[in-house]
Write a protein that holds these residues in place. Sequence first.
Motif, PDB file in Angstrom:
ATOM      1  N   ALA A 117       0.840  -1.195   0.000  1.00  0.00           N
ATOM      2  CA  ALA A 117       0.000   0.000   0.000  1.00  0.00           C
ATOM      3  C   ALA A 117       0.878   1.248   0.000  1.00  0.00           C
ATOM      4  O   ALA A 117       2.044   1.198   0.403  1.00  0.00           O
ATOM      5  CB  ALA A 117      -0.900  -0.006   1.236  1.00  0.00           C
ATOM      6  N   SER A 118       0.334   2.343  -0.457  1.00  0.00           N
ATOM      7  CA  SER A 118       1.066   3.611  -0.436  1.00  0.00           C
ATOM      8  C   SER A 118       1.450   3.960   0.994  1.00  0.00           C
ATOM      9  O   SER A 118       0.651   3.808   1.921  1.00  0.00           O
ATOM     10  CB  SER A 118       0.214   4.725  -1.036  1.00  0.00           C
ATOM     11  OG  SER A 118      -0.109   4.440  -2.376  1.00  0.00           O
ATOM     12  N   SER A 119       2.677   4.420   1.158  1.00  0.00           N
ATOM     13  CA  SER A 119       3.176   4.723   2.497  1.00  0.00           C
ATOM     14  C   SER A 119       2.483   5.949   3.084  1.00  0.00           C
ATOM     15  O   SER A 119       2.257   6.948   2.410  1.00  0.00           O
ATOM     16  CB  SER A 119       4.688   4.973   2.442  1.00  0.00           C
ATOM     17  OG  SER A 119       5.174   5.359   3.708  1.00  0.00           O
ATOM     18  N   THR A 120       2.136   5.835   4.370  1.00  0.00           N
ATOM     19  CA  THR A 120       1.552   6.971   5.083  1.00  0.00           C
ATOM     20  C   THR A 120       2.611   7.716   5.895  1.00  0.00           C
ATOM     21  O   THR A 120       2.355   8.804   6.402  1.00  0.00           O
ATOM     22  CB  THR A 120       0.457   6.486   6.056  1.00  0.00           C
ATOM     23  OG1 THR A 120       1.063   5.674   7.077  1.00  0.00           O
ATOM     24  CG2 THR A 120      -0.612   5.693   5.328  1.00  0.00           C
ATOM     25  N   GLY A 121       3.781   7.078   6.048  1.00  0.00           N
ATOM     26  CA  GLY A 121       4.826   7.658   6.885  1.00  0.00           C
ATOM     27  C   GLY A 121       4.727   7.211   8.328  1.00  0.00           C
ATOM     28  O   GLY A 121       5.629   7.480   9.132  1.00  0.00           O
ATOM     29  N   HIS A 122       3.638   6.523   8.671  1.00  0.00           N
ATOM     30  CA  HIS A 122       3.454   5.994  10.024  1.00  0.00           C
ATOM     31  C   HIS A 122       3.702   4.490   9.968  1.00  0.00           C
ATOM     32  O   HIS A 122       2.942   3.748   9.332  1.00  0.00           O
ATOM     33  CB  HIS A 122       2.029   6.285  10.510  1.00  0.00           C
ATOM     34  CG  HIS A 122       1.791   5.912  11.935  1.00  0.00           C
ATOM     35  ND1 HIS A 122       1.318   4.676  12.316  1.00  0.00           N
ATOM     36  CD2 HIS A 122       1.967   6.612  13.089  1.00  0.00           C
ATOM     37  CE1 HIS A 122       1.191   4.619  13.631  1.00  0.00           C
ATOM     38  NE2 HIS A 122       1.580   5.788  14.126  1.00  0.00           N
TER      39      HIS A 122
END
Length: 255
Positions: free
Chosen positions: A166-171
């Motif tokens: 999945a696209s990274s959320t940074g969390h």
Amino acid sequence: MARGGKSGPRGSAGRRGLTVRVKTAKGRKLASTRWLQRQLNDPYVEEAKRQGYRSRAAFKLLEMDDKHHLLKPGGVVVDLGAAPGGWSQVAVARVKADVGEGEASGGKDGKEGPRGRVIAADLNEIEPVPGAAFMQLDVTDAEAGETIRAALGSARVDVVLSDMAASSTGHRQTDHLRVIALAEAALDIAEDVLKPGGAYLAKVLQGGASGDLLNRLRKNFAKVAHVKPKASRQDSSEVYVLAKGYRGEAPTKAF
């Protein structure tokens, strides 16, 4: 077309004597600049272009297959989240799927061995991969497994692959949960289509498979392990979970 014979760059790092540095252009974010610099200095990116692979990720599958022998001539493979097609290219070459007259390779004696089959599935359309049948579907859909089984007819699957992320959320924790959800969706499909003794290979993040996913794998497969190919970037948190020896029975439902 790429053949899938080598599992890593052949002297690419040696050919590149100088590091390419990219200046931050107006309007370009620092993260984008770092990504571009990393791409320009990555020997796997260069080698992927040289060998005709659509992505450097092809070398991850090549390396894991060299060690664990998942893709065999005549095998049936389902590649989930196939875009842009690098893993499907490797699978086609190694199971010797029929890519058309003049492209298929036989044995050393000139005789053709058993022909494999590759199903490439993705939510979005991709450029056709010679030798792979493409299916546009949402792998998280509850009916995805039955849809693939219907397309396969009486054929049973030897290996289910998933390089989905999945696209990274940074969390970190959120990203891990999202990737695990995709791995679980891939396992749902694997349990629908795998033949007894089949294998499942899916991307997870640092920390690996855990909880329900790991419990299901240990219950339904003879061997479960985590692997991290050298082709994965050193700063990447990705690892793969590999399960071999599927214990399930082939479904009795006819299509």
